[in-house]
Design a protein around this motif. Structure first.
Motif, mmCIF file in Angstrom:
data_model
loop_
_atom_site.group_PDB
_atom_site.id
_atom_site.type_symbol
_atom_site.label_atom_id
_atom_site.label_comp_id
_atom_site.label_asym_id
_atom_site.label_seq_id
_atom_site.Cartn_x
_atom_site.Cartn_y
_atom_site.Cartn_z
ATOM 1 N N ILE A 127 50.725 45.479 44.011
ATOM 2 C CA ILE A 127 49.571 44.311 44.162
ATOM 3 C C ILE A 127 50.071 43.936 45.269
ATOM 4 O O ILE A 127 50.708 44.587 46.296
ATOM 5 C CB ILE A 127 50.703 43.719 43.453
ATOM 6 C CG1 ILE A 127 51.149 43.008 42.061
ATOM 7 C CG2 ILE A 127 51.227 41.711 44.401
ATOM 8 C CD1 ILE A 127 51.661 42.322 41.324
ATOM 9 N N GLY A 128 48.901 43.308 45.990
ATOM 10 C CA GLY A 128 48.460 43.358 47.467
ATOM 11 C C GLY A 128 47.341 44.884 47.667
ATOM 12 O O GLY A 128 46.447 44.255 49.183
ATOM 13 N N TRP A 159 57.274 40.402 47.619
ATOM 14 C CA TRP A 159 56.677 39.179 46.746
ATOM 15 C C TRP A 159 55.391 39.305 46.507
ATOM 16 O O TRP A 159 55.450 38.019 45.535
ATOM 17 C CB TRP A 159 56.229 38.406 48.651
ATOM 18 C CG TRP A 159 54.849 39.273 49.686
ATOM 19 C CD1 TRP A 159 54.648 40.308 49.829
ATOM 20 C CD2 TRP A 159 52.862 38.569 48.408
ATOM 21 N NE1 TRP A 159 53.492 40.455 50.212
ATOM 22 C CE2 TRP A 159 52.644 40.041 49.383
ATOM 23 C CE3 TRP A 159 52.491 38.629 47.899
ATOM 24 C CZ2 TRP A 159 51.551 40.543 49.345
ATOM 25 C CZ3 TRP A 159 51.064 38.944 46.931
ATOM 26 C CH2 TRP A 159 50.163 39.564 47.889
ATOM 27 N N TYR A 200 46.417 39.195 43.798
ATOM 28 C CA TYR A 200 46.633 38.567 45.310
ATOM 29 C C TYR A 200 46.261 38.581 46.449
ATOM 30 O O TYR A 200 46.601 39.066 47.495
ATOM 31 C CB TYR A 200 47.933 38.525 45.153
ATOM 32 C CG TYR A 200 48.937 38.359 44.286
ATOM 33 C CD1 TYR A 200 48.036 37.371 43.190
ATOM 34 C CD2 TYR A 200 50.243 38.710 43.661
ATOM 35 C CE1 TYR A 200 48.538 37.277 41.688
ATOM 36 C CE2 TYR A 200 50.641 38.408 42.189
ATOM 37 C CZ TYR A 200 50.007 37.425 41.593
ATOM 38 O OH TYR A 200 50.678 37.359 40.077
ATOM 39 N N THR A 201 44.700 39.528 46.266
ATOM 40 C CA THR A 201 43.901 40.005 47.442
ATOM 41 C C THR A 201 43.094 38.705 48.171
ATOM 42 O O THR A 201 41.781 39.541 48.495
ATOM 43 C CB THR A 201 43.590 40.921 47.375
ATOM 44 O OG1 THR A 201 42.867 41.026 46.136
ATOM 45 C CG2 THR A 201 44.652 42.490 47.471
ATOM 46 N N SER A 224 49.132 32.186 48.345
ATOM 47 C CA SER A 224 49.105 33.968 46.947
ATOM 48 C C SER A 224 48.644 35.323 47.502
ATOM 49 O O SER A 224 47.926 35.688 46.605
ATOM 50 C CB SER A 224 48.104 33.969 45.652
ATOM 51 O OG SER A 224 48.604 31.861 45.499
ATOM 52 N N GLY A 225 48.290 35.329 48.632
ATOM 53 C CA GLY A 225 47.741 36.318 49.475
ATOM 54 C C GLY A 225 48.649 36.849 51.121
ATOM 55 O O GLY A 225 49.561 36.081 51.422
ATOM 56 N N PRO A 226 48.375 37.563 50.725
ATOM 57 C CA PRO A 226 49.677 38.419 52.366
ATOM 58 C C PRO A 226 49.383 37.910 52.968
ATOM 59 O O PRO A 226 48.182 37.097 53.732
ATOM 60 C CB PRO A 226 48.943 40.466 52.452
ATOM 61 C CG PRO A 226 48.283 40.482 51.320
ATOM 62 C CD PRO A 226 47.501 39.008 50.998
#
Lengths: 392, 392
Positions: free
Chosen positions: B117-118, A312, B77-78, A344-346
């Motif tokens: 990312i993440g 994602w 995106y954290t 916009s985050g996990p």
């Protein structure tokens, strides 16, 4: 059933020797009237193939009697000789139709070609022109001839693509298509011919066609590459004499275009997954298309889907490259029903995502009420192989 | 020689445990003055990583004392936790530098991160924050420490990228870079830190940096994917007290940026060919960049080059998708010195084109006098493999 399903149309397909495979490669669709209205949309590529340059001029008056199509050569970037081949094709077909009793001018004959760019020399010309007489002679309104016409425009397609729809007042729309969208425009140019016996004026046909293609073929974006030969032609014979509800006609035409588009999509070269990217909560339909298309054009995202990796982060990163209206901190992503990204985050564990041939990616921008879907394919070893080895 | 080459700079690199490989992953560059001027350019992606959001604000006043960089996680995106990690990194570094005798505010510390990312949770935070004290303690102006700083920002890079230039009045510019341009922004974000002891005001630094990056890093486009973390930072200590010719400085800075860019290019993940696409005869430099970039982004063209297929049709078709000024019938294409296309038609036999690792594609639009080159990589099985399997 194909382009011969509506009243007033005849068709044919035969082998002219353009393709080394020896399969059918020359196709004809004739509108026997009483009307000869035509609407058409062409590639927006500024470096267009010769048949596109010809057909754009020939269809500008909104009237056409016939379309001649060939596979086995795109007649693109072939210079003046290539353009003369196209005009010669139209002239010869017009003479043959006139001799057969239907008075036809060269400008009433549209031409479409598909195959490799740069192919369009003397052999190409001879194979087409010398086979127009048997082609015109073979044209009839049978199911078999409609199918033969659809088969003769195939290049790397594995199946012929045809579709029909019937309106409530009894009129019919029939269509044939070839190609894999923009997946490999060097060879897999998209050509579509749609016929109808609905009695509609040219302006209505044109409006219905543009409304339909903008929401179907224009939203298939398999590899971001724009072809030099793409053509969609809609011809009306007006042979079914009954009132037509134009809203219903437009709806049915859009359905038929989506039907053909999906047939192109699932037959796309080298694809292992058929991906639908839907953007919701957009401030406008244009924003939704932009965002979906930007994801559809990400090589990284497409490679991830090939690997069945619900990545994602690559989706959100791609959304960030657009000028759509959204808050970068408020984007949701759902892959095959699993909400892997919220704000916009996990969110849910990506390991919960399961994959089949069809992949659904849903993006919510939380910026409005508009929605649009763009269809694409994954980036696979087969894509690299087919497109690195084709012309060598 | 790297960022410690100019007077006034110290650096360090160590293993903080962010990368499973156990190689160096935490890096520091300190500007010990007397000046602390900084100029920086950041990714134009609207969905930016937390370190970019922080550093943009922190560098807005044109002053910075230090840059902390990590590999092993993009902190993108954290969410709020990730942003707090970045501010905590800057705060802790500022305290450590102040304790060591250099009065430093958190806003004087820029932060860069690279990796998936993440990734940016508690372990990520702890690994960085707990290792800042030994990192600050290890910083010195040795060649070895400059090299260690460059190594600690590597992800899939196979070699550390460093470069230096020396001006006629004796000043020095040093730089380090990591990543594979935009080839795989999920992991291979481009980070660049450049140092100089040239005594220049902030406005001059900023102007020189923008002039240099626009003609170097901005023209590396390996896969059309725009990263969330890209950062280029230029710091001046002013420690070399001599007059500086700003034109010369800008020229040397551009050379150094091109040097680092080429090091990134030849180390691009999965690439088998390093392709330079030069558009000549353009009506403007912007047109030349547009045309070269459009070809650099064609999956079909890139797959053809992988197959060592001099497929000029795919070049001309791509030119046709731009809004540059040109006549579609007058385009020339030269591949590795062989003029395969003249006036948008076939010329010399493509079979005469020979291929090595480096591929030169030259397009002449015959529309003016401007020229620009964009560098890209071919589309290979290795690219598909590395980007479909990375995070799974």
């Amino acid at each position: 059933m194909s382009v011969t399903a509506p009243l007033g149309f005849t068709a044919a397909g035969l082998t002219a020797g353009l393709k080394p495979s020896g399969t059918k490669d020359l196709s004809l669709v004739v509108n026997n009237g009483p009307d000869t209205a035509v609407a058409a949309v062409y590639t927006s590529n500024r470096c267009k193939a010769n048949p596109v340059l010809w057909s754009q001029k020939a269809s500008a008056d909104g009237q056409a009697r016939a379309v001649v199509l060939n596979s086995g050569g795109a007649n693109c970037y072939t210079g003046d000789f290539g353009y003369e081949t196209t005009t010669l094709t139209a002239q010869t077909t017009a003479e043959l139709l006139t001799d057969a009793g239907t008075d036809t001018q060269p400008e009433d004959v549209l031409v479409c070609s598909t195959g490799l760019i740069g192919v369009g020399g003397q052999d190409f010309r001879d194979s087409i022109v010398n086979n127009l007489a048997p082609l015109v002679a073979a044209a009839d309104n049978s199911v078999e001839s409609g199918q033969a016409a659809a088969e003769a425009i195939m290049t790397t397609d594995t199946v012929a693509k045809v579709a029909t729809r019937t309106g409530s007042s009894g009129y019919t729309i029939g269509g044939m298509a070839k190609g894999a969208g923009m997946l490999a425009p060097g060879l897999a140019t998209m050509l579509v011919v749609i016929t109808t016996d609905a009695k509609l004026d040219q302006a209505t046909l044109d409006q219905a066609l543009r409304a339909s293609t903008s929401q179907s073929f224009d939203r298939l974006d398999t590899d971001g590459c724009m072809s030099t030969n793409d053509t969609v032609i809609l011809m009306s014979s007006g042979a079914h004499d009954a009132d037509v509800d134009t809203d219903e006609f437009t709806t049915l035409l859009r359905e038929l275009c989506l039907d053909l588009m999906h047939q192109l999509h699932v037959d796309a070269e080298g694809a292992h997954h058929d991906i639908a990217i839907t953007t919701r909560g957009a401030a406008s339909e244009a924003d939704a298309v932009d965002v979906s298309r930007s994801v559809a054009r990400s090589a990284l995202f497409k490679a991830a889907i090939f690997g069945e990796d619900p990545n994602w982060g690559r989706v959100v990163a791609q959304v960030g490259t657009t000028s759509a209206d959204f808050d970068p901190t408020q984007i949701d992503v759902i892959i095959n029903g699993v909400q892997v990204c919220t704000a916009s985050g996990p969110d849910e564990d990506p390991a919960n995502v399961t994959f089949e041939r069809t992949v659904d990616v849903s993006i919510d921008l939380h910026a409005g009420d508009d929605t649009a879907t763009v269809w694409t394919s994954d980036l696979t070893h087969d894509y690299v192989e087919e497109n690195s080895a084709y012309s060598s």
